[in-house]
Write an enzyme that holds these catalytic residues in place. Structure first.
Site, PDB file in Angstrom:
ATOM      1  N   ARG A 142      20.503  36.060 -21.533  1.00 17.72           N
ATOM      2  CA  ARG A 142      20.957  34.968 -22.408  1.00 17.72           C
ATOM      3  C   ARG A 142      21.670  33.921 -21.560  1.00 17.72           C
ATOM      4  O   ARG A 142      21.518  32.728 -21.760  1.00 17.72           O
ATOM      5  CB  ARG A 142      21.878  35.479 -23.533  1.00 17.72           C
ATOM      6  CG  ARG A 142      22.549  34.325 -24.282  1.00 17.72           C
ATOM      7  CD  ARG A 142      23.120  34.674 -25.652  1.00 17.72           C
ATOM      8  NE  ARG A 142      23.765  35.963 -25.729  1.00 17.72           N
ATOM      9  CZ  ARG A 142      24.933  36.284 -25.143  1.00 17.72           C
ATOM     10  NH1 ARG A 142      25.596  35.385 -24.434  1.00 17.72           N
ATOM     11  NH2 ARG A 142      25.431  37.496 -25.266  1.00 17.72           N
TER      12      ARG A 142
ATOM     13  N   TYR B   2      12.491  12.168 -37.247  1.00 21.55           N
ATOM     14  CA  TYR B   2      11.757  13.409 -37.521  1.00 21.55           C
ATOM     15  C   TYR B   2      12.439  14.126 -38.685  1.00 21.55           C
ATOM     16  O   TYR B   2      13.685  14.244 -38.708  1.00 21.55           O
ATOM     17  CB  TYR B   2      11.770  14.281 -36.259  1.00 21.55           C
ATOM     18  CG  TYR B   2      11.194  15.651 -36.463  1.00 21.55           C
ATOM     19  CD1 TYR B   2       9.831  15.833 -36.640  1.00 21.55           C
ATOM     20  CD2 TYR B   2      12.017  16.764 -36.489  1.00 21.55           C
ATOM     21  CE1 TYR B   2       9.303  17.099 -36.845  1.00 21.55           C
ATOM     22  CE2 TYR B   2      11.503  18.032 -36.683  1.00 21.55           C
ATOM     23  CZ  TYR B   2      10.146  18.191 -36.863  1.00 21.55           C
ATOM     24  OH  TYR B   2       9.630  19.440 -37.064  1.00 21.55           O
TER      25      TYR B   2
ATOM     26  N   ASP C 256      15.335  10.996 -28.594  1.00 20.83           N
ATOM     27  CA  ASP C 256      14.302  12.018 -28.794  1.00 20.83           C
ATOM     28  C   ASP C 256      13.010  11.447 -28.206  1.00 20.83           C
ATOM     29  O   ASP C 256      12.413  10.525 -28.755  1.00 20.83           O
ATOM     30  CB  ASP C 256      14.161  12.317 -30.291  1.00 20.83           C
ATOM     31  CG  ASP C 256      13.151  13.433 -30.577  1.00 20.83           C
ATOM     32  OD1 ASP C 256      12.238  13.636 -29.747  1.00 20.83           O
ATOM     33  OD2 ASP C 256      13.266  14.083 -31.636  1.00 20.83           O
TER      34      ASP C 256
ATOM     35  N   LYS D 112       5.487  20.165 -28.365  1.00 20.26           N
ATOM     36  CA  LYS D 112       4.478  19.118 -28.536  1.00 20.26           C
ATOM     37  C   LYS D 112       3.790  18.818 -27.191  1.00 20.26           C
ATOM     38  O   LYS D 112       3.143  19.664 -26.649  1.00 20.26           O
ATOM     39  CB  LYS D 112       5.130  17.890 -29.171  1.00 20.26           C
ATOM     40  CG  LYS D 112       6.095  18.229 -30.337  1.00 20.26           C
ATOM     41  CD  LYS D 112       5.402  18.850 -31.540  1.00 20.26           C
ATOM     42  CE  LYS D 112       6.364  19.439 -32.567  1.00 20.26           C
ATOM     43  NZ  LYS D 112       7.405  18.548 -33.073  1.00 20.26           N
TER      44      LYS D 112
HETATM   45  C1  LIG Z   1       8.698  18.677 -33.702  1.00 25.27           C
HETATM   46  C2  LIG Z   1       9.759  17.697 -33.459  1.00 25.27           C
HETATM   47  C3  LIG Z   1      11.101  18.077 -33.376  1.00 25.27           C
HETATM   48  C4  LIG Z   1      11.575  19.490 -33.644  1.00 25.27           C
HETATM   49  O1  LIG Z   1      11.113  20.380 -32.690  1.00 25.27           O
HETATM   50  P1  LIG Z   1      10.764  21.918 -32.982  1.00 25.27           P
HETATM   51  O2  LIG Z   1      10.266  22.412 -31.679  1.00 25.27           O
HETATM   52  O3  LIG Z   1       9.737  21.944 -34.083  1.00 25.27           O
HETATM   53  O4  LIG Z   1      12.039  22.571 -33.426  1.00 25.27           O
HETATM   54  C5  LIG Z   1      12.043  17.099 -33.096  1.00 25.27           C
HETATM   55  N1  LIG Z   1      11.689  15.819 -32.899  1.00 25.27           N
HETATM   56  C6  LIG Z   1      10.410  15.410 -32.984  1.00 25.27           C
HETATM   57  C7  LIG Z   1      10.079  13.969 -32.764  1.00 25.27           C
HETATM   58  C8  LIG Z   1       9.398  16.332 -33.255  1.00 25.27           C
HETATM   59  O5  LIG Z   1       8.129  15.911 -33.361  1.00 25.27           O
END
Ligand SMILES: *Cc1c(COP(=O)(O)O)cnc(C)c1O
Length: 380
Positions: free
Chosen positions: A50, A103, A175, A200
């Site tokens: 961890r 998001y 982000d 992603k």
């Molecule tokens: C998918 C996504 C998230 C969240 O991420 P997870 O891996 O699903 O927890 C945050 N910001 C954006 C722009 C996303 O597309």
């Protein structure tokens, strides 16, 4: 490493061959604990996974190098990364500006989790720097930007929001999930912390969920590192390894995503059954100029409205075959979805609600003619 090109960094940062065996690919350290030579002397500092794990460390080094930051931290998901950042950086009474088309999960984290702990937030149209400046309060500690946004591909000028954040001593968080570090590097534009859902484009193969934070400030890093361990929001060694493997081809994948998305956006713009097309690469897009200034290319996400309305939008999603009907994005395979009833159902009746005639495409890296033929069939 930092003097090398992006693809060299993606392939080599943190990915040295295993010194013991020469294995070119660093092994997956699938272990929870580590043998110690004597009480209080763990080898190489590893005690418990961890707190630290060599496979996660390799990914964290890779992530930092890709974004041009000094520190990278990897998490179980994008939202785990976001939650860790909020808990480390905010306290009750603090105020945050968030995008009015953030998001959906980010909005939910603020509205239903952080708000219960006394963190205040205001959704603002961050495309307009003046609106962000006007929304700042004495208690504003953080400005959150997402660009391009999901699902309308809105563009925010990172450098100009960075000026607002500096003027008010607020932390600028970007982000960068939709662009990926190949297309956009927010730290160089003045951001303090970059957030990723590595689920992603970074992972890129729809086979692993993960998140990341990248930054350069040593004091914030120490605080985040403490929270990463204290909260336990880490990813496992195999997930870290899969993400590292995906990252090595990020540059070549992104170029193909962009090539294909440009063709798809152009095709949709000329189709009689399509209303509006949202793609920052189109010169009709309101954020085109800012996107051209801060991004290398315009990404793989394209949204559009069905001229026939909401029922037709759902029918188009259902008729597509090669475009798989699914949530998420950024993988090699093309996906289609109906935000109103799928990814954005959780923000219905909020400032983030989307219209029911909207369709979102995550354009993959297949042969583009096959993608266009599938859209032709789906549009009928
Ligand atoms: C998918 C996504 C998230 C969240 O991420 P997870 O891996 O699903 O927890 C945050 N910001 C954006 C722009 C996303 O597309």
């Amino acid at each position: 490493m930092s003097s090398h090109g992006f693809d060299t960094i993606a392939i080599h940062a943190g990915q040295d061959p295993d010194p013991r065996t020469g294995a070119v690919i660093p092994p997956i350290y699938q272990t929870s604990t580590y043998a110690q030579d004597a009480v209080g002397s763990p080898r190489l500092g590893y005690e418990y996974s961890r707190s630290a794990n060599p496979t996660r460390d390799a990914l964290q080094t890779q992530l930092a190098a890709l974004e041009g930051g000094r520190h990278g931290l990897a998490f179980a998901s994008g939202l785990a990364a976001e939650d860790t950042l909020l808990r480390a950086a905010l306290k009750p009474g603090d105020h945050v500006i968030i995008p009015d088309d953030a998001y959906g999960g980010t909005y939910r984290l603020f509205a239903r989790v952080a708000a219960r702990w006394g963190v205040e937030f205001t959704p603002v149209h961050t495309t307009h720097t003046d609106a962000v400046r006007a929304a700042v309060r004495p208690s504003t500690r953080m400005i959150w930007v997402e660009t391009p946004t999901n699902p309308l591909l809105g563009i925010t000028d990172i450098a100009s929001i960075a000026q607002v954040a500096r003027d008010h001593e607020a932390l600028l968080v970007v982000d960068n999930t939709f662009a990926s570090p190949y297309l956009q590097q927010p730290l160089a534009l003045g951001a303090d912390v970059v957030v990723h859902s590595t689920t992603k484009y970074l992972g890129g193969h729809s086979d692993v969920v993960g998140g990341a934070l990248v930054l350069s400030d040593d004091a914030i890093e120490a605080d985040l590192r403490f929270h990463q361990n204290a909260m336990g929001s880490i990813n496992g060694p195999f997930d870290a390894w899969l993400t590292s493997r995906g990252i090595k081809t990020l540059g070549v994948r992104m170029d193909r995503h962009c090539d294909n998305a440009e063709r798809v956006a152009d095709y949709l713009s000329h189709h009689p059954k399509v209303g509006r097309v949202y793609y920052p690469g189109l010169d009709t897009h309101p954020g085109h100029e800012v996107a051209a200034k801060q991004m290398r290319r315009f990404g793989g996400m394209v949204s559009f409205t069905a001229a026939g309305g909401p029922a037709e939008a759902e029918a188009i999603c259902n008729r597509a075959e090669l475009f798989i009907l699914a949530e998420s994005l950024g993988g090699i395979e093309s996906l289609i979805e109906h935000p109103g009833r799928m990814t954005h159902a959780s923000v219905a009746n909020s400032p983030l609600e989307v219209t029911a005639d909207l369709i979102r495409l995550s354009v993959g890296i297949e042969t583009v003619d096959d993608l266009l033929a599938d859209l032709e069939r789906a549009l009928g």
